[in-house]
Design a protein around this motif. Structure first.
Motif, mmCIF file in Angstrom:
data_model
loop_
_atom_site.group_PDB
_atom_site.id
_atom_site.type_symbol
_atom_site.label_atom_id
_atom_site.label_comp_id
_atom_site.label_asym_id
_atom_site.label_seq_id
_atom_site.Cartn_x
_atom_site.Cartn_y
_atom_site.Cartn_z
ATOM 1 N N GLU A 111 0.830 -1.209 0.000
ATOM 2 C CA GLU A 111 0.000 0.000 0.000
ATOM 3 C C GLU A 111 0.869 1.266 0.000
ATOM 4 N N GLY A 112 1.939 1.233 0.782
ATOM 5 C CA GLY A 112 2.848 2.373 0.858
ATOM 6 C C GLY A 112 3.576 2.620 -0.459
ATOM 7 N N LYS A 113 4.024 1.548 -1.115
ATOM 8 C CA LYS A 113 4.692 1.678 -2.412
ATOM 9 C C LYS A 113 3.742 2.270 -3.446
ATOM 10 N N ALA A 114 2.491 1.801 -3.435
ATOM 11 C CA ALA A 114 1.499 2.310 -4.393
ATOM 12 C C ALA A 114 1.219 3.795 -4.144
ATOM 13 N N GLU A 115 1.098 4.177 -2.890
ATOM 14 C CA GLU A 115 0.843 5.590 -2.566
ATOM 15 C C GLU A 115 2.039 6.452 -2.935
ATOM 16 N N TYR A 116 3.238 5.961 -2.678
ATOM 17 C CA TYR A 116 4.445 6.700 -3.054
ATOM 18 C C TYR A 116 4.488 6.914 -4.565
ATOM 19 N N GLU A 117 4.231 5.886 -5.324
ATOM 20 C CA GLU A 117 4.238 5.994 -6.790
ATOM 21 C C GLU A 117 3.177 6.989 -7.260
ATOM 22 N N ARG A 118 2.013 6.987 -6.613
ATOM 23 C CA ARG A 118 0.958 7.930 -6.969
ATOM 24 C C ARG A 118 1.423 9.358 -6.704
ATOM 25 N N LEU A 119 2.096 9.567 -5.574
ATOM 26 C CA LEU A 119 2.582 10.907 -5.228
ATOM 27 C C LEU A 119 3.716 11.340 -6.157
ATOM 28 N N VAL A 120 4.605 10.431 -6.504
ATOM 29 C CA VAL A 120 5.684 10.743 -7.440
ATOM 30 C C VAL A 120 5.097 11.186 -8.781
ATOM 31 N N ALA A 121 4.024 10.531 -9.201
ATOM 32 C CA ALA A 121 3.392 10.846 -10.484
ATOM 33 C C ALA A 121 2.815 12.265 -10.518
ATOM 34 N N THR A 122 2.634 12.885 -9.358
ATOM 35 C CA THR A 122 2.139 14.272 -9.326
ATOM 36 C C THR A 122 3.211 15.256 -9.777
ATOM 37 N N GLY A 123 4.471 14.795 -9.817
ATOM 38 C CA GLY A 123 5.577 15.673 -10.200
ATOM 39 C C GLY A 123 6.125 16.476 -9.031
ATOM 40 N N LYS A 124 5.578 16.274 -7.855
ATOM 41 C CA LYS A 124 6.047 17.002 -6.674
ATOM 42 C C LYS A 124 7.137 16.202 -5.969
ATOM 43 N N GLN A 125 7.960 16.911 -5.185
ATOM 44 C CA GLN A 125 8.966 16.263 -4.349
ATOM 45 C C GLN A 125 8.224 15.586 -3.194
ATOM 46 N N VAL A 126 8.427 14.297 -3.015
ATOM 47 C CA VAL A 126 7.721 13.550 -1.974
ATOM 48 C C VAL A 126 8.528 13.597 -0.679
ATOM 49 N N LEU A 127 7.892 14.077 0.369
ATOM 50 C CA LEU A 127 8.482 14.120 1.701
ATOM 51 C C LEU A 127 7.919 12.976 2.528
ATOM 52 N N THR A 128 8.703 12.488 3.470
ATOM 53 C CA THR A 128 8.144 11.530 4.422
ATOM 54 C C THR A 128 7.228 12.288 5.367
ATOM 55 N N ALA A 129 6.380 11.573 6.051
ATOM 56 C CA ALA A 129 5.484 12.212 7.016
ATOM 57 C C ALA A 129 6.293 12.916 8.103
ATOM 58 N N SER A 130 7.387 12.294 8.541
ATOM 59 C CA SER A 130 8.199 12.922 9.591
ATOM 60 C C SER A 130 8.913 14.174 9.069
ATOM 61 N N GLN A 131 9.346 14.169 7.808
ATOM 62 C CA GLN A 131 9.949 15.380 7.236
ATOM 63 C C GLN A 131 8.921 16.511 7.179
ATOM 64 N N ALA A 132 7.716 16.202 6.719
ATOM 65 C CA ALA A 132 6.672 17.226 6.630
ATOM 66 C C ALA A 132 6.342 17.784 8.011
ATOM 67 N N LYS A 133 6.290 16.909 9.010
ATOM 68 C CA LYS A 133 6.021 17.350 10.391
ATOM 69 C C LYS A 133 7.162 18.231 10.899
ATOM 70 N N GLN A 134 8.404 17.849 10.612
ATOM 71 C CA GLN A 134 9.571 18.644 11.008
ATOM 72 C C GLN A 134 9.529 20.025 10.353
ATOM 73 N N ILE A 135 9.230 20.071 9.069
ATOM 74 C CA ILE A 135 9.178 21.335 8.329
ATOM 75 C C ILE A 135 8.085 22.235 8.899
ATOM 76 N N GLU A 136 6.921 21.676 9.162
ATOM 77 C CA GLU A 136 5.835 22.485 9.719
ATOM 78 C C GLU A 136 6.194 23.004 11.104
ATOM 79 N N GLY A 137 6.841 22.181 11.914
ATOM 80 C CA GLY A 137 7.271 22.633 13.242
ATOM 81 C C GLY A 137 8.279 23.773 13.151
ATOM 82 N N MET A 138 9.239 23.656 12.234
ATOM 83 C CA MET A 138 10.236 24.724 12.055
ATOM 84 C C MET A 138 9.578 25.995 11.527
ATOM 85 N N ARG A 139 8.608 25.830 10.608
ATOM 86 C CA ARG A 139 7.906 26.993 10.062
ATOM 87 C C ARG A 139 7.142 27.716 11.169
#
Length: 181
Positions: free
Chosen positions: A93-121
């Motif tokens: 399920e995780g591989k499929a979701e990652y591939e779907r997100l990659v197909a958006t053309g956006k840089q894919v962050l891990t959930a922990s990276q996104a949480k870290q970035i939001e905390g720093m922001r």
């Protein structure tokens, strides 16, 4: 100052450009302000290491995402996407979701990276000085400057710099860099 969506071939020397995608800025073949600083203060070993190690590791991805989240939230939303919390790329399920997100053309962050970035922001925006510069002074985020030196020691050398925020007022020009630790 010009404002448009430039292509790499459209960069003029000298110029100051707003609204230039970071990917175009980084693709411009010129000495960056960071490389110029290494040349002026570093050793040959530092320069060799910097030139032979690409700036596209996990730390640089988080740094670029944080930069965008603070300075250009619309760019952050357009260029970065996070894996859902609790979903691992090691599962089907995780591989499929990652591939779907990659197909958006956006840089894919891990959930922990996104949480870290939001905390720093959030920390940055709660800091009185940083919040004042980022919210109250106006100005323009991510301003790119390009110059070709014409002096006797550096004739024809192209250089570039990217300012985090530029504020122009009746009192003059102010360059703002947000670095809160």
């Amino acid at each position: 100052v010009s404002q448009s969506r430039y292509e790499l071939s459209e960069i003029k020397w000298p110029s100051v450009v707003t609204d230039l995608p970071a990917s175009v800025y980084h693709a411009v073949d010129a000495l960056s302000s960071t490389r110029l600083q290494i040349l002026s203060t570093g050793t040959n070993r530092h320069l060799s290491h910097k030139l032979s190690n690409p700036d596209d590791n996990e730390d640089f991805v988080v740094g670029r995402a944080f930069h965008a989240a603070v300075l250009q939230p619309e760019v952050y939303a357009a260029e970065f996407v996070a894996m859902p919390d609790g979903l691992k790329r090691t599962t089907k399920e995780g591989k499929a979701e990652y591939e779907r997100l990659v197909a958006t053309g956006k840089q894919v962050l891990t959930a922990s990276q996104a949480k870290q970035i939001e905390g720093m922001r959030q920390e940055c925006m709660q800091h009185d000085g940083a919040a004042h510069f980022l919210r109250d002074l106006g100005g323009t985020a991510e301003v790119s400057a390009f110059v070709e030196f014409d002096g006797h020691t550096a004739r024809g050398v192209k250089a570039k710099a990217r300012f985090d925020r530029v504020v122009v007022s009746v009192f003059g020009f102010c360059y703002v860099l947000c670095c809160i630790s």
